[in-house]
Design a protein around this motif. Structure first.
Motif, PDB file in Angstrom:
ATOM      1  N   CYS A 164     -57.314 -42.079  -8.707  1.00 18.95           N
ATOM      2  CA  CYS A 164     -57.254 -43.026  -7.585  1.00 18.95           C
ATOM      3  C   CYS A 164     -57.074 -42.359  -6.226  1.00 18.95           C
ATOM      4  O   CYS A 164     -57.031 -43.050  -5.208  1.00 18.95           O
ATOM      5  CB  CYS A 164     -56.137 -44.045  -7.823  1.00 18.95           C
ATOM      6  SG  CYS A 164     -54.495 -43.408  -7.465  1.00 18.95           S
TER       7      CYS A 164
ATOM      8  N   CYS B 130     -49.095 -39.501 -10.756  1.00 25.61           N
ATOM      9  CA  CYS B 130     -49.607 -40.147  -9.550  1.00 25.61           C
ATOM     10  C   CYS B 130     -48.635 -41.242  -9.116  1.00 25.61           C
ATOM     11  O   CYS B 130     -48.285 -42.117  -9.906  1.00 25.61           O
ATOM     12  CB  CYS B 130     -50.984 -40.751  -9.807  1.00 25.61           C
ATOM     13  SG  CYS B 130     -51.567 -41.745  -8.412  1.00 25.61           S
TER      14      CYS B 130
ATOM     15  N   CYS C 170     -51.014 -44.793  -9.283  1.00 20.86           N
ATOM     16  CA  CYS C 170     -51.524 -45.424 -10.507  1.00 20.86           C
ATOM     17  C   CYS C 170     -50.797 -44.961 -11.770  1.00 20.86           C
ATOM     18  O   CYS C 170     -51.158 -45.366 -12.869  1.00 20.86           O
ATOM     19  CB  CYS C 170     -53.034 -45.202 -10.639  1.00 20.86           C
ATOM     20  SG  CYS C 170     -53.507 -43.548 -11.159  1.00 20.86           S
TER      21      CYS C 170
ATOM     22  N   CYS D 214     -54.598 -37.342  -7.057  1.00 19.72           N
ATOM     23  CA  CYS D 214     -54.877 -37.975  -8.341  1.00 19.72           C
ATOM     24  C   CYS D 214     -56.391 -38.038  -8.552  1.00 19.72           C
ATOM     25  O   CYS D 214     -57.128 -38.513  -7.688  1.00 19.72           O
ATOM     26  CB  CYS D 214     -54.280 -39.381  -8.360  1.00 19.72           C
ATOM     27  SG  CYS D 214     -54.751 -40.314  -9.835  1.00 19.72           S
TER      28      CYS D 214
ATOM     29  N   GLY E 132     -54.415 -40.938  -5.194  1.00 15.32           N
ATOM     30  CA  GLY E 132     -53.012 -41.040  -4.772  1.00 15.32           C
ATOM     31  C   GLY E 132     -52.309 -39.691  -4.764  1.00 15.32           C
ATOM     32  O   GLY E 132     -52.878 -38.665  -5.146  1.00 15.32           O
TER      33      GLY E 132
HETATM   34 ZN    ZN Z   1     -53.637 -42.281  -9.293  1.00 14.98          ZN
END
Ligand code: ZN
Ligand code: SAH
Ligand code: TMP
Length: 408
Positions: free
Chosen positions: A10, A48, A51, A7, A12
């Protein structure tokens, strides 16, 4: 490009949910000379798992998309011209009433929004990397900086002009993968009581309307109120308002302020609750979307082949960036569509990216109406159908494929 990108917001894990395969750059209209040099990438989106930000799995280098040849101009739609003059007037009446206020627009393009601000004598600066359209803005008296907005640009603008009371971006933030740098820049540039307002296609609406052609190279992110609220908070900003917009097939206008500076509207929680109910981040909803998209592809290709076999004339209306996804994913080329008509001078006389359908001025559509017109610019359906009533009166029919394939 790594096999499993993370991501961009973030870090992720991304879960891919739709893959449109090999695609050209959606706004790179080709000539016979540039055709052999066409470049392609894999168009796919993932969500993601941390998030919930929806984003592309593969990134196209920004200079390849946004440069002096960028053909899109905001002024091509009357509805959009009115939309931008309305938001400009609202800013003039609300946020830009203090002592010598200042507004910055990211992705200011041909100056359609900032023109109203300039005419009111309020300090303005557009930032746009595409110098062809930026020059059009300057020609209308709008200050325009030819640059990609990022943290260093914000520092330069701040040093030269001071803080901004409003930072605005329409159909631009979703185009920028490197949001970390952009948000750091916004945090710096925004006045203490200023607002950062941006509007972009709404992912919940993409799912609801099955508008899969919102997915193309330039649209890196597909926002929801939830993902934007989380994004803002990472940079000491706060989502304080959301407003649904009817333009471009359904958008949301997000208003951000410095954290704690303004009271968030209850509309935000309401919209997030609606998104949860729709399941915008659920595997089931996203997989169902991917299945519906395949059905649209099969139905559309079947219809166009039938019409061709019956000897009907079919043209397309609007050489939109979105239509690159449709044409290339469905394998729709000049064997099925005679030409695409479009009012944009920079697109006319060229071929559509990847699918190589000739782009012609709208006058050619008027000169000899076809039997069917595939409405690639479905997001401008009302405006176009209203001014093209002569086509229907001549017995012509529109083909739409959002939310599903139908003849109207
Ligand atoms: Zn994310
Ligand atoms: N705001 C206009 C134009 C949208 S098209 C409208 O809504 O009609 C997107 C614009 O964003 C293009 O003009 C493109 O050149 C610009 N853009 C792309 N990356 C950018 C960046 N990093 N900073 C500022 N503008 C950018
Ligand atoms: P967009 O969907 O990205 O706004 O692009 C719309 C395209 O359709 C753009 O190339 C201009 C074109 N267009 C017409 O040709 N006639 C019209 O009436 C409208 C509204 C758009």
């Amino acid at each position: 490009m790594s096999e499993n990108p993370l991501c961009r917001v973030c870090g992720g894990t991304l879960r891919e949910f739709i893959d449109f395969g090999r695609q050209p750059l959606s706004n790179r209209f080709v000539t016979p000379e540039t055709l052999p040099k066409e470049t392609f990438f894999r168009l796919a989106t993932g969500i993601c798992e941390s998030c919930t930000m929806v984003q592309l799995m593969e990134e196209v280098p920004r200079e390849e998309m946004f440069n002096e040849d960028y053909p899109y101009v905001s002024a091509g739609s009357k509805v959009m011209r009115e939309h931008f003059s309305a938001i400009a007037r609202r800013f003039l009446e609300t946020e830009l009433t203090g002592d010598d206020p200042f507004i910055v627009e990211l992705g200011s393009n041909d100056g359609t929004m900032l023109k109203t601000i300039a005419e009111a004598g309020v300090r303005q600066l557009g930032v746009d990397p595409s110098d062809g359209v930026a020059q059009m803005a300057r020609d209308q008296g709008v200050s325009s900086l030819t640059a990609f907005f990022e943290k260093s640009t914000a520092e330069e603008v701040l040093a030269a002009h001071g803080h901004a009371n409003v930072i605005f971006a329409a159909n631009t933030l979703c185009h920028i993968p490197y949001l970390d740098s952009v948000f750091q820049g916004i945090k710096l540039l925004l006045a203490d009581d200023g607002v950062f307002v941006f509007e972009d296609p709404y992912f919940a609406e993409v799912l609801r309307r099955n508008s899969f052609d919102q997915i193309y190279d330039e649209h890196y992110y597909y926002f929801t109120a939830r993902s934007v609220r989380e994004l803002a908070a990472r940079y000491g900003l706060e989502l304080v308002d959301v407003e649904r917009l009817p333009v471009h097939g359904g958008e949301v206008r997000y208003t951000l302020a410095h954290a704690g500076a303004r009271t968030p509207s209850p509309e935000i929680d309401r919209l997030v609750a609606e998104e949860d109910e729709l399941g915008v981040a659920s595997r089931e909803t996203l997989d169902a979307f991917a299945t519906r998209v395949m059905t649209v592809r099969d139905d559309l290709v079947r219809l166009l082949r039938e019409l061709r076999d019956e000897g009907r004339r079919v043209v397309a209306y609007g050489a939109t960036a979105k239509s690159a996804t449709v044409a290339n994913y469905c394998g729709i080329g000049p064997d099925l569509i005679e030409f695409v008509c479009d009012t944009t001078p920079a697109k006319q006389g060229r071929l559509t990216p990847g699918s190589h359908i000739p782009v012609r001025p709208v006058e050619e559509f008027h000169a000899s109406y076809p039997d069917y017109a595939l409405l690639f610019a479905w997001n401008h359906a009302e405006e176009i159908m209203a001014k093209e009533q002569g086509f229907r009166e001549s017995g012509g029919k529109w083909i739409l494929y959002i939310p599903d394939v139908g003849v109207h």
